[in-house]
Design a protein around this motif. Structure first.
Motif, PDB file in Angstrom:
ATOM      1  N   TYR A   1       0.825  -1.209   0.000  1.00 37.04           N
ATOM      2  CA  TYR A   1       0.000   0.000   0.000  1.00 37.04           C
ATOM      3  C   TYR A   1       0.856   1.255   0.000  1.00 37.04           C
ATOM      4  O   TYR A   1       1.826   1.370   0.747  1.00 37.04           O
ATOM      5  CB  TYR A   1      -0.932   0.033   1.213  1.00 37.04           C
ATOM      6  CG  TYR A   1      -1.628   1.362   1.356  1.00 37.04           C
ATOM      7  CD1 TYR A   1      -2.657   1.721   0.499  1.00 37.04           C
ATOM      8  CD2 TYR A   1      -1.217   2.286   2.308  1.00 37.04           C
ATOM      9  CE1 TYR A   1      -3.274   2.955   0.590  1.00 37.04           C
ATOM     10  CE2 TYR A   1      -1.831   3.520   2.415  1.00 37.04           C
ATOM     11  CZ  TYR A   1      -2.858   3.849   1.549  1.00 37.04           C
ATOM     12  OH  TYR A   1      -3.461   5.070   1.636  1.00 37.04           O
ATOM     13  N   SER A   2       0.475   2.188  -0.846  1.00 34.92           N
ATOM     14  CA  SER A   2       1.060   3.520  -0.883  1.00 34.92           C
ATOM     15  C   SER A   2      -0.029   4.476  -1.333  1.00 34.92           C
ATOM     16  O   SER A   2      -0.786   4.164  -2.263  1.00 34.92           O
ATOM     17  CB  SER A   2       2.228   3.567  -1.876  1.00 34.92           C
ATOM     18  OG  SER A   2       2.583   4.913  -2.134  1.00 34.92           O
TER      19      SER A   2
ATOM     20  N   LEU B   1      -5.186   2.410  -7.260  1.00 35.50           N
ATOM     21  CA  LEU B   1      -5.726   1.112  -6.887  1.00 35.50           C
ATOM     22  C   LEU B   1      -7.006   0.828  -7.661  1.00 35.50           C
ATOM     23  O   LEU B   1      -7.697   1.746  -8.088  1.00 35.50           O
ATOM     24  CB  LEU B   1      -6.002   1.071  -5.381  1.00 35.50           C
ATOM     25  CG  LEU B   1      -4.774   1.312  -4.494  1.00 35.50           C
ATOM     26  CD1 LEU B   1      -5.179   1.419  -3.041  1.00 35.50           C
ATOM     27  CD2 LEU B   1      -3.744   0.211  -4.686  1.00 35.50           C
ATOM     28  N   ALA B   2      -7.325  -0.469  -7.804  1.00 35.94           N
ATOM     29  CA  ALA B   2      -8.510  -0.885  -8.549  1.00 35.94           C
ATOM     30  C   ALA B   2      -9.331  -1.860  -7.714  1.00 35.94           C
ATOM     31  O   ALA B   2      -8.785  -2.577  -6.861  1.00 35.94           O
ATOM     32  CB  ALA B   2      -8.096  -1.548  -9.848  1.00 35.94           C
ATOM     33  N   VAL B   3     -10.621  -1.899  -7.948  1.00 40.07           N
ATOM     34  CA  VAL B   3     -11.507  -2.838  -7.255  1.00 40.07           C
ATOM     35  C   VAL B   3     -10.983  -4.257  -7.468  1.00 40.07           C
ATOM     36  O   VAL B   3     -10.616  -4.635  -8.580  1.00 40.07           O
ATOM     37  CB  VAL B   3     -12.956  -2.704  -7.762  1.00 40.07           C
ATOM     38  CG1 VAL B   3     -13.841  -3.804  -7.189  1.00 40.07           C
ATOM     39  CG2 VAL B   3     -13.521  -1.341  -7.404  1.00 40.07           C
TER      40      VAL B   3
ATOM     41  N   ILE C   1      -3.849  -5.856  -1.596  1.00 34.97           N
ATOM     42  CA  ILE C   1      -2.811  -4.979  -1.064  1.00 34.97           C
ATOM     43  C   ILE C   1      -2.341  -5.507   0.287  1.00 34.97           C
ATOM     44  O   ILE C   1      -3.036  -6.288   0.942  1.00 34.97           O
ATOM     45  CB  ILE C   1      -3.285  -3.515  -0.910  1.00 34.97           C
ATOM     46  CG1 ILE C   1      -4.360  -3.383   0.170  1.00 34.97           C
ATOM     47  CG2 ILE C   1      -3.775  -2.957  -2.232  1.00 34.97           C
ATOM     48  CD1 ILE C   1      -4.616  -1.940   0.584  1.00 34.97           C
ATOM     49  N   VAL C   2      -1.160  -5.069   0.678  1.00 37.09           N
ATOM     50  CA  VAL C   2      -0.660  -5.340   2.026  1.00 37.09           C
ATOM     51  C   VAL C   2      -0.311  -3.995   2.641  1.00 37.09           C
ATOM     52  O   VAL C   2       0.381  -3.184   2.039  1.00 37.09           O
ATOM     53  CB  VAL C   2       0.514  -6.346   2.034  1.00 37.09           C
ATOM     54  CG1 VAL C   2       1.711  -5.833   1.279  1.00 37.09           C
ATOM     55  CG2 VAL C   2       0.883  -6.726   3.451  1.00 37.09           C
ATOM     56  N   HIS C   3      -0.854  -3.752   3.814  1.00 32.42           N
ATOM     57  CA  HIS C   3      -0.689  -2.490   4.530  1.00 32.42           C
ATOM     58  C   HIS C   3       0.214  -2.743   5.736  1.00 32.42           C
ATOM     59  O   HIS C   3       0.075  -3.777   6.400  1.00 32.42           O
ATOM     60  CB  HIS C   3      -2.074  -2.003   4.982  1.00 32.42           C
ATOM     61  CG  HIS C   3      -2.076  -0.641   5.565  1.00 32.42           C
ATOM     62  ND1 HIS C   3      -1.715  -0.401   6.873  1.00 32.42           N
ATOM     63  CD2 HIS C   3      -2.412   0.560   5.025  1.00 32.42           C
ATOM     64  CE1 HIS C   3      -1.829   0.893   7.120  1.00 32.42           C
ATOM     65  NE2 HIS C   3      -2.249   1.498   6.012  1.00 32.42           N
ATOM     66  N   PRO C   4       1.122  -1.824   6.065  1.00 25.37           N
ATOM     67  CA  PRO C   4       2.051  -2.060   7.176  1.00 25.37           C
ATOM     68  C   PRO C   4       1.373  -2.241   8.534  1.00 25.37           C
ATOM     69  O   PRO C   4       1.898  -2.934   9.396  1.00 25.37           O
ATOM     70  CB  PRO C   4       2.961  -0.834   7.171  1.00 25.37           C
ATOM     71  CG  PRO C   4       2.258   0.191   6.354  1.00 25.37           C
ATOM     72  CD  PRO C   4       1.360  -0.542   5.408  1.00 25.37           C
TER      73      PRO C   4
END
Length: 75
Positions: A28-29, A34-36, A40-43
């Motif tokens: 994630y940034s 981003l698309a439906v 993602i991986v978020h910290p």
């Protein structure tokens, strides 16, 4: 009722994310478009999938612990 909703939410999250290859997830940034359906991986929140891309430069992402609204680059 709430327990059932929680179970359904977890099941949906699991179906989208569990068993997927690590490289299937985008880190994630806020600068990323981003698309439906994107993984993602978020910290902080971990693995999730994009449920909705909103017009106000935000996305709705379902993580294991629930839905979060995150900022993103948008258009």
């Amino acid at each position: 009722q709430r327990a059932r909703e929680e179970e359904e939410r977890y099941g949906t999250w699991a179906a989208h994310t569990l068993g997927k290859a690590v490289d299937a997830f985008t880190r994630y940034s806020m600068q990323e478009r981003l698309a439906v359906g994107q993984l993602i991986v978020h910290p902080k929140f971990g693995e999730g999938y994009v449920e909705d891309v909103r017009e106000d430069d935000k996305v709705s992402v379902m993580f294991r612990d629930g839905r979060r609204t995150l900022a993103h680059r948008g258009h």
